[in-house]
Design a protein around this motif. Structure first.
Motif, short mmCIF file in Angstrom:
data_model
loop_
_atom_site.label_atom_id
_atom_site.label_comp_id
_atom_site.label_asym_id
_atom_site.label_seq_id
_atom_site.Cartn_x
_atom_site.Cartn_y
_atom_site.Cartn_z
N ASP A 187 28.89 39.24 35.35
CA ASP A 187 27.46 38.94 35.33
C ASP A 187 27.27 37.67 37.01
OD1 ASP A 187 27.23 41.50 34.23
OD2 ASP A 187 26.36 41.09 32.72
N GLN A 188 27.76 36.82 36.47
CA GLN A 188 27.00 35.27 37.12
C GLN A 188 27.77 35.87 38.74
OE1 GLN A 188 28.34 32.14 35.66
NE2 GLN A 188 27.06 30.43 37.08
N CYS B 103 26.08 38.52 40.34
CA CYS B 103 24.76 38.17 40.99
C CYS B 103 25.18 37.39 41.85
CB CYS B 103 24.29 37.11 40.47
SG CYS B 103 23.76 38.80 38.65
#
Length: 139
Positions: free
Chosen positions: A69-70, A73
């Motif tokens: 996810d990081q 993003c």
């Protein structure tokens, strides 16, 4: 010269986080005219995918598919919305026209600054780039 550092160092690669190896490779090679220097599969399923502008010995891009996810993003916003990448050319009009024909999205009309001819464009992900023909060759 600072003690302890070699004189012949250079930045060789910059990592660019992407959503898909194949999509990114297609955009950079087909739309921007980069060449693929390496596309090797690694044991963990990732790829060592390096592209750079044709005919140069400068810095290349390591296209790295987001992992988690990081990283996801950060796609398209790796420099906080600023121009983070500079694609120099020896013929602004030629490359601007070719990029437009390939569907590259420019955010402004070409302008002529004291340092050269320039226009900001976005890559496939929204990262901002300058297409730049410097007035004087950098040393």
């Amino acid at each position: 010269m600072s003690a302890g550092f070699a004189q012949n160092r250079r930045i060789a690669l910059i990592t660019l986080v992407v959503d898909s190896y194949d999509r990114a490779k297609s955009f950079y090679c087909d739309s921007l005219g980069f060449e693929c220097l390496s596309d090797e599969r690694m044991p963990d399923g990732k790829r060592w995918l390096v592209v750079k502008p044709k005919g140069t010995d400068g810095c290349g891009l390591l296209l790295a598919e987001a992992d988690g996810d990081q990283q996801t993003c950060s796609i398209g916003n790796q420099t906080g919305g600023r121009v983070g990448f500079f694609l120099n050319t020896d013929d602004f009009a030629r490359d601007h026209a070719a990029m437009l024909a390939k569907g590259v999205r420019f955010l402004e009309e070409p302008r002529h600054e004291v340092y050269g001819s320039v226009a900001v464009f976005e890559d496939l992900y929204g990262n901002r780039w300058d297409l730049l023909e410097p007035r004087h060759s950098p040393t």
